[in-house]
Design an enzyme around this catalytic site. Sequence first.
Site, PDB file in Angstrom:
ATOM      1  N   HIS A 176      37.395  33.503  30.188  1.00 13.87           N
ATOM      2  CA  HIS A 176      36.534  34.376  30.983  1.00 13.87           C
ATOM      3  C   HIS A 176      35.436  34.939  30.108  1.00 13.87           C
ATOM      4  CE1 HIS A 176      35.238  37.143  34.079  1.00 13.87           C
ATOM      5  NE2 HIS A 176      35.090  38.027  33.108  1.00 13.87           N
ATOM      6  N   ASP A 230      40.616  44.195  44.821  1.00  9.94           N
ATOM      7  CA  ASP A 230      39.529  44.130  43.847  1.00  9.94           C
ATOM      8  C   ASP A 230      38.225  43.750  44.521  1.00  9.94           C
ATOM      9  OD1 ASP A 230      38.248  43.799  41.139  1.00  9.94           O
ATOM     10  OD2 ASP A 230      38.029  41.781  41.942  1.00  9.94           O
ATOM     11  N   SER A 278      39.380  44.736  36.996  1.00 10.18           N
ATOM     12  CA  SER A 278      38.783  43.744  37.886  1.00 10.18           C
ATOM     13  C   SER A 278      38.881  42.340  37.286  1.00 10.18           C
ATOM     14  CB  SER A 278      37.323  44.113  38.163  1.00 10.18           C
ATOM     15  OG  SER A 278      36.724  43.142  38.986  1.00 10.18           O
ATOM     16  N   LYS A 300      42.071  39.356  38.446  1.00  8.30           N
ATOM     17  CA  LYS A 300      41.710  38.036  38.976  1.00  8.30           C
ATOM     18  C   LYS A 300      42.223  36.914  38.082  1.00  8.30           C
ATOM     19  CE  LYS A 300      37.547  39.478  39.604  1.00  8.30           C
ATOM     20  NZ  LYS A 300      36.136  39.734  39.928  1.00  8.30           N
ATOM     21  N   ARG A 343      31.777  49.369  44.251  1.00  9.49           N
ATOM     22  CA  ARG A 343      31.216  49.746  42.940  1.00  9.49           C
ATOM     23  C   ARG A 343      29.768  49.289  42.815  1.00  9.49           C
ATOM     24  NH1 ARG A 343      34.916  46.852  38.948  1.00  9.49           N
ATOM     25  NH2 ARG A 343      33.445  47.626  37.397  1.00  9.49           N
TER      26      ARG A 343
END
Lengths: 431, 431
Positions: free
Chosen positions: B84, B163, B185, B189, B170
């Site tokens: 990520h 989320d 968040s 995921k 947000r």
Amino acid sequence: MSFLPAELIKKKRDGGHHTREEIEFLILENAKGNLPDYQMAAWLMAVFFRGMNADETHALTEVMLHSGQVLDFSNISVAKVDKHSTGGVGDKTSLILGPIVAAAGLAVPMIAGRGLGHTGGTLDKLESIPGFSIRMSETRFHELVAKHGLCFMGQTDQICPADKKIYALRDVTATIESFPLICASIMSKKLAEGIDALVLDVKYGSGAFMKTASMACDLAAALKDIGDKAGKRVHAFITNMDQPTGHFMGNALEVQEVLHIMNGSREHEDTRSLSLDLAAHMIFLGNKTKSIEEARALSEEILVSGRALRKFEEVVAAQGGDLSQLPKAQFQSTVKSPQKGYLSAFNTESIGYSCILLGAGRLHTSDPVDPTAGLKLHKKLGEPVESGENIFTLYSNNKNTFAETEARLKTCFQISESPFVAPTLIDRIMI
Amino acid sequence: MSFLPAELIKKKRDGGHHTREEIEFLILENAKGNLPDYQMAAWLMAVFFRGMNADETHALTEVMLHSGQVLDFSNISVAKVDKHSTGGVGDKTSLILGPIVAAAGLAVPMIAGRGLGHTGGTLDKLESIPGFSIRMSETRFHELVAKHGLCFMGQTDQICPADKKIYALRDVTATIESFPLICASIMSKKLAEGIDALVLDVKYGSGAFMKTASMACDLAAALKDIGDKAGKRVHAFITNMDQPTGHFMGNALEVQEVLHIMNGSREHEDTRSLSLDLAAHMIFLGNKTKSIEEARALSEEILVSGRALRKFEEVVAAQGGDLSQLPKAQFQSTVKSPQKGYLSAFNTESIGYSCILLGAGRLHTSDPVDPTAGLKLHKKLGEPVESGENIFTLYSNNKNTFAETEARLKTCFQISESPFVAPTLIDRIMI
């Protein structure tokens, strides 16, 4: 002019200062339903953390003020004056000073509030008088102020609707305790009354939102600044709320205390003297006298002569109330002192919450109120007390409330062995 | 268990720490629609200011993770690994490392995102390949991961729905930039992918959310901590984003750069080496090799031998894409250097926004994207440049975008007279 709401939230979040146009956009678009409450809530929390400078607070006040109707009393030739208190326990001064100032020849268009949390509300106190109505048209409010010099009304949908909406949102998003938001909310509503002058009673101590005199002074200065900028004459009292005002708390009970005082009793000296001092400053700011001392003497004379009582009776009757039918609670109970000594501390906020338990106040705006419920405080700070002597008498139409309330009240006072000197009621007056 | 939402908001506002039950109540009641978005927004802003400790962040991650489905790849015997990135400009490493790691025999179930703001998104890049589909059932995702070792899918409504809802809130309430919210968040995921190990690429610099290496390290440590607590093996790269990664930005243009590299080009050395390093850590964490060095050599071998390219072509074909039909922009334009010297700085975030102007990205999630639009960066930091030499080539199907984009790009780079040493791409790796 249009803005991106998220950009404005970010600006405040990062400590920036808003222009008047930005504040106007946020408040009015939210009032119109174009800017969602979740964006307003995020902005309010950012304001809680970052604050607002004097210009921003002034702009917020004006935007909220002009979101609705501003009353116009220009056809009444005398000065229009009012008083606002930040909220206390047992504070019934409005019911005494209003008649005094009206009897002195000034006009008091008092838009008052209801109690919420541990603090009482003038409207609830008045509504404990059978028949008394605080709902009326703006025209009727005008007529009564013109005729009697005094009228008590509840906030209408036409007055500061943006404040009404935002206050409700603040209540459920933990954003009440913000100086600029408090200032703008108070001052927009007071300025909407169309008054010329305002006396503020900013309270501090164990029964007030502000816990210290220094915080109360800061708030008073901020409120006064907005009033000054709006061209109003404002005096601010900083008063101690480490104990309830007077001896009675609860709606009909407080009206009874007011009537005692107006009938000449000197038993509730703190309520009496604070009412007279506040009335004096209102009379002085309304240009009725050349000095505050002269105004204080006039207030005293109006009270002692019975003119205040007659004015109160006149106004109550005009609003449909019947003072001879004040309701009384069915049940009583007492909390006694476990020892001999001197009253040295009260948890006044908790005493306020005890009144809610008895049915005298509300936790939520929709809660019903028992007009007869409340407390008598037998001893004030510094007074000597014997073991087994009454500290509190509890009043309620619901006996089941007593056990929990008594248990709470037992933790709400302290007895010291050595003499204790109570704090001065009026800490200072900002002129 | 039930709580008063305003009390929980107040607790966080005043710096308190939430229990797991409190966080569960806030998130799940909001997801169910019982706790209004205005209360969630106020709470999010309070979290922005007050933060969350490690336990709270871990609890928030788990609550969001379990608000939906957690994928189960236990029937695939090899280790499941993913990468990520916190978002950059021109960062196309996923398209290279995915095939390398799959070719090494591991499984990469990559749930990727779209571009928003100045950063690009893996899904947009892949969708520039005609026919490529990122929408599929969970069953199909399973099948493709099992068969090819790699599949790219978009987030579904079943994965971390809480989320998804909170991220959207947000986005419009200026509460994106909060460490614990970012951490929860991202990690919820990634944990929902059912992976065994994760490599993080946390970027800092002028093109990243984190402006300093120190901030990026803090974020990486917090992310790694959540992964550790969840029993996953996590390595975190801290990489510099003071300039775009590689030479191309824009969706089809980035796929072209990926194909160049997979075909043996050494022209885009930063993209190539970062992809190999990230792939190496994934392979090592997936227990394919005994050391990172060995994994790095294996990655290089897979890339150089053409096995990475063949795996990429296989996966693209499996997802319906046709690499021979990559679209090209109709129009081009250039921005040239006004002077001789050395490239000494880029405003990478602003270069990212230039791509949006050209049509390659989006300001709002609903904006359409032109797959052909984008930029070529001719010079990287530290490289010498002649006066009049190309710095950027602009690509778009909409000529009208060029004037504004050129004007912006002219302010996005600096030329120094003296030689300039570019920052190291990989600042550090947290193991």
